[in-house]
Write a protein that holds these residues in place. Structure first.
Motif, PDB file in Angstrom:
ATOM      1  N   GLU A 196       0.816  -1.215   0.000  1.00 50.59           N
ATOM      2  CA  GLU A 196       0.000   0.000   0.000  1.00 50.59           C
ATOM      3  C   GLU A 196       0.848   1.262   0.000  1.00 50.59           C
ATOM      4  O   GLU A 196       0.528   2.244  -0.658  1.00 50.59           O
ATOM      5  CB  GLU A 196      -0.933   0.011   1.218  1.00 50.59           C
ATOM      6  N   GLY A 197       1.953   1.236   0.760  1.00 50.81           N
ATOM      7  CA  GLY A 197       2.770   2.437   0.872  1.00 50.81           C
ATOM      8  C   GLY A 197       3.848   2.535  -0.169  1.00 50.81           C
ATOM      9  O   GLY A 197       4.408   3.605  -0.399  1.00 50.81           O
ATOM     10  N   LEU A 234       1.573   8.781   2.907  1.00 49.70           N
ATOM     11  CA  LEU A 234       0.752   9.418   3.938  1.00 49.70           C
ATOM     12  C   LEU A 234      -0.700   8.957   3.849  1.00 49.70           C
ATOM     13  O   LEU A 234      -1.381   8.824   4.877  1.00 49.70           O
ATOM     14  CB  LEU A 234       0.848  10.939   3.812  1.00 49.70           C
ATOM     15  N   ASP A 235      -1.186   8.734   2.641  1.00 52.09           N
ATOM     16  CA  ASP A 235      -2.543   8.191   2.487  1.00 52.09           C
ATOM     17  C   ASP A 235      -2.643   6.818   3.160  1.00 52.09           C
ATOM     18  O   ASP A 235      -3.650   6.503   3.821  1.00 52.09           O
ATOM     19  CB  ASP A 235      -2.902   8.062   1.003  1.00 52.09           C
ATOM     20  N   LEU A 242      -2.740   6.108  11.415  1.00 51.48           N
ATOM     21  CA  LEU A 242      -1.416   6.500  11.897  1.00 51.48           C
ATOM     22  C   LEU A 242      -1.038   7.925  11.511  1.00 51.48           C
ATOM     23  O   LEU A 242       0.067   8.376  11.815  1.00 51.48           O
ATOM     24  CB  LEU A 242      -0.353   5.544  11.346  1.00 51.48           C
ATOM     25  N   CYS A 243      -1.945   8.638  10.861  1.00 53.05           N
ATOM     26  CA  CYS A 243      -1.657  10.016  10.466  1.00 53.05           C
ATOM     27  C   CYS A 243      -2.952  10.813  10.391  1.00 53.05           C
ATOM     28  O   CYS A 243      -3.912  10.380   9.729  1.00 53.05           O
ATOM     29  CB  CYS A 243      -0.936  10.049   9.116  1.00 53.05           C
ATOM     30  N   LEU A 244      -2.981  11.951  11.070  1.00 52.58           N
ATOM     31  CA  LEU A 244      -4.140  12.832  11.006  1.00 52.58           C
ATOM     32  C   LEU A 244      -4.131  13.581   9.676  1.00 52.58           C
ATOM     33  O   LEU A 244      -3.069  13.969   9.183  1.00 52.58           O
ATOM     34  CB  LEU A 244      -4.114  13.830  12.157  1.00 52.58           C
ATOM     35  N   PRO A 245      -5.299  13.821   9.078  1.00 52.21           N
ATOM     36  CA  PRO A 245      -5.339  14.471   7.753  1.00 52.21           C
ATOM     37  C   PRO A 245      -4.707  15.858   7.745  1.00 52.21           C
ATOM     38  O   PRO A 245      -4.038  16.238   6.783  1.00 52.21           O
ATOM     39  CB  PRO A 245      -6.836  14.530   7.419  1.00 52.21           C
ATOM     40  N   VAL A 251       2.713  18.195   6.288  1.00 53.73           N
ATOM     41  CA  VAL A 251       3.938  17.504   5.869  1.00 53.73           C
ATOM     42  C   VAL A 251       4.162  17.702   4.369  1.00 53.73           C
ATOM     43  O   VAL A 251       5.290  17.962   3.920  1.00 53.73           O
ATOM     44  CB  VAL A 251       3.875  16.002   6.216  1.00 53.73           C
ATOM     45  N   LEU A 252       3.115  17.610   3.580  1.00 58.74           N
ATOM     46  CA  LEU A 252       3.246  17.817   2.137  1.00 58.74           C
ATOM     47  C   LEU A 252       3.608  19.266   1.825  1.00 58.74           C
ATOM     48  O   LEU A 252       4.396  19.543   0.910  1.00 58.74           O
ATOM     49  CB  LEU A 252       1.950  17.428   1.428  1.00 58.74           C
TER      50      LEU A 252
END
Length: 632
Positions: A196-197, A234-235, A242-245, A251-252
């Motif tokens: 996936e990543g 990140l998606d 594991l990551c808040l939107p 980060v981007l």
């Protein structure tokens, strides 16, 4: 290698805003870091942020190189808690790449390990470290780092970082070391990371004790620093909780931020880390990096590097090539000139180009130069030579002018007058500048079809008058938006050949607008060095301009005036600026079929003045595809 004081990186951090990642308390603690370590020099720093919760704390790390073979570099990690006061105890991480299976590393164990861990802990853990190294055999070449978590009060362990491994090798390595964690659950999660990543090689870390390795391990993911790949990762993290939107968005934004100019600092992402324990991931972190070296191409700086002030449209000369409307006779109001200079100083603009019309016609010229000098701005003055005598020149120097550019298009009056007026004025100015031994004297030479063969004589003239640099300029559209005397492709290639071969005392450069010449000058056998921010037109990429009416434009020749009150707001918000920075994404003929497309960005003002729009496609290009049959 570019080494900057840590305080420079902290200043760069403050210039950016990522509200989902940092708060005011981070800034306060960074001031403690500045007080304790601000003068230390480094090439890169890392800001470690938490992605999976609302925490806005961060750890701060920086690297120091040793120049030695045993330990090439080490990192100091300053934990958020440790930075609460100026009495900061760091964690230490040292390069351990000399620790390889089957290789004698006795000197490392004798010197570097006690220096990191202390004699007692080094003696206790020495053989355990050797076991970790030998178990790498067939899986990866060496250890990556060893760490002592002194700043966290961990005095009975070392942190081990093997180098990159494949998933199966990670699992086999942990099994060899008798890791007590759930290998099956770890394998399942790592499979998802791969699928996936899109991550491939992994770098794990764990704490090494006398009798075991820690149940909690770190999974470090190194990705290519492209927005597409990082966004995909990140998606995946977001889908795993594991990551808040909002943190993903910041980060981007960090990754895609334009770099600082002076000192040059560029953002990228060192890696991501996922702590793993009890059969599941515990969260995710991003290691946001500030680099003192260029690690990727970019299209603009974070803020303008230079700003042109069009001081006046008045001029007593009547040059055939002139692009000014001399009939208006306007001057830039002094209050607007000072307003924009103050704003430029606030935003870190470095170079101020003072131009006209004839710059010496402006009644407040000396005052502006003095202001630039007092506020850390470099002032560049472009002059025809009219109005220059010994007294006026001395006043320019006394006020603190940085660079003086004399406009001259021919080594003789006959050649010069085909495009410029005032040959005698220019020569007299060069004589006076040489007499005063003014170090930063430049000649601006606009290349035409009728003066191309005169270029070697111009080099001789520049040498004769002790000029520091000869700048080759491309001919912009005149006041009637015409280009009547463009040089041929053969002439441009010949000038490039002369410049490459010249070994004399005068620096010879091509302005950014002359991207065709720069593309030829950047040629190498397998590649071309004229790329990124240097590839051509700098309008909206490294500079902007203030019109004689006091309004912002992308450059002196691209007269699209806009009403903004702040340089940075304009730089980051203007749609015209955004269009300029993306025009190479959809090149039109003849640029779309040109071998130099990646290394060239023609002057945007030419198309705008002649065709009324901004795009990459230069019909008047002397080296366009149908004329490239003579290129090597």
């Amino acid at each position: 290698m570019a080494l900057y004081a840590l305080s420079n990186y902290i200043d760069w951090f403050y210039r950016q805003s990522y509200p989902a990642l940092f708060d005011a308390e981070v800034s306060r603690r960074l001031e403690n870091v500045r007080a304790a370590f601000g003068e230390r020099e480094t090439e890169e720093v890392i800001v470690e942020v938490h992605l999976s919760d609302d925490s806005k704390r961060c750890d701060y790390s920086f690297r120091e190189d040793t120049g030695k073979e045993i330990v090439k570099n080490y990192w100091l990690e300053l934990d958020f808690e440790a930075c609460a006061t100026q009495d900061i105890t760091p964690c230490y991480f040292i390069d351990a790449s000399v620790l390889k299976p089957g290789v004698d590393a006795s000197l490392f164990y004798k010197t570097a390990l006690p220096g990191l861990a202390g004699i007692k802990r080094a003696d206790t853990l020495h053989h355990r470290v050797e076991k970790c190294v030998e178990s790498l055999n067939g899986r990866c070449e060496a250890l990556f780092q060893l760490g002592a978590m002194v700043g966290r009060g961990q005095d009975n362990s070392l942190r081990i970082f093997p180098d990159d491994m494949k998933r199966a090798d990670v699992l086999g390595y942990l099994k060899d070391l008798n890791w007590s964690g759930d290998l099956e659950a770890l394998d399942s999660f790592l499979c998802k990371c791969e699928l996936e990543g899109g991550c491939g090689l992994l770098r794990t870390d764990f704490d090494l004790f006398v009798d075991r390795i820690s149940d909690k391990i770190g999974i470090n993911i190194m990705l290519r620093n492209t927005p597409e790949i990082v966004c995909r990762w990140l998606d995946f993290l977001e889908s795993e909780g594991l990551c808040l939107p909002e943190k993903k968005a910041d980060v981007l934004r960090f990754l895609t931020a334009d770099p600082n100019y002076d000192p040059f600092i560029q953002n990228d992402i060192a890696h991501f880390k996922i702590p793993f324990e009890n059969g599941k991931p515990l969260g995710a972190k991003a290691y946001l990096r500030h680099n003192g070296v260029q690690v990727k191409e970019f299209r603009a700086f974070y803020a303008p590097v230079q700003m042109n002030l069009e001081l006046t449209s008045r001029c007593p000369l009547r040059c055939p090539q002139c692009y000014c409307d001399l009939n208006k006779g306007k001057d830039l109001p002094i209050d607007k000139a000072l307003y924009w200079l103050k704003n430029a100083a606030e935003h870190g603009v470095h170079h101020i180009n003072l131009s006209g019309g004839e710059t010496m016609c402006y009644p407040y010229l000396y005052r502006l130069i003095q202001f630039c000098h007092e506020n850390g701005l470099q002032s560049n003055v472009a002059l025809s030579g009219w109005g220059i005598d010994e007294k006026s020149l001395q006043k320019l120097i006394d006020c603190g002018v940085t660079n003086i550019y004399i406009s001259l298009n021919g080594s003789t009056e006959e050649i010069n007058q085909k495009s410029r007026d005032g040959f005698d004025y220019a020569i007299r100015s060069l004589e006076l500048l040489q007499k005063k031994a003014f170090a930063n004297t430049y000649i601006n030479w606009v290349m035409h079809s009728f003066n191309a063969e005169d270029f070697p004589a111009m080099l001789e003239l520049a040498e004769r008058y002790g000029v520091s640099e000869l700048v080759v300029l491309v001919f912009k559209p005149n006041a009637s938006y015409e280009l009547p005397s463009l040089p041929t492709g053969e002439q441009v290639r010949e000038i490039a050949k002369i410049i490459r071969a010249y070994k004399g005392p005068v620096r010879v450069t091509a302005e950014g607008c002359f991207s065709q010449l720069r593309a030829l000058l950047g040629q190498r056998f397998f590649t071309n060095l004229n790329r990124g921010i240097t590839r051509g037109c700098g309008a909206g990429r490294d500079g902007i301009s203030v019109s004689v009416d006091g309004k912002l434009t992308p450059c002196r020749h691209l007269e699209i005036e806009e009403d903004w009150n702040d340089i940075l707001d304009y730089w980051q918000g203007s749609q015209t600026i955004k269009t300029l920075r993306t025009m190479e994404d959809s090149p039109e003929n003849p640029c779309s079929g040109c071998r130099y497309q990646r290394y060239c960005l023609p002057c945007a003002a030419v198309n705008y003045k002649q065709k009324g729009k901004i795009f990459m496609g230069c019909d008047c290009c002397p080296i366009r595809p149908e004329k490239q049959e003579d290129d090597e």
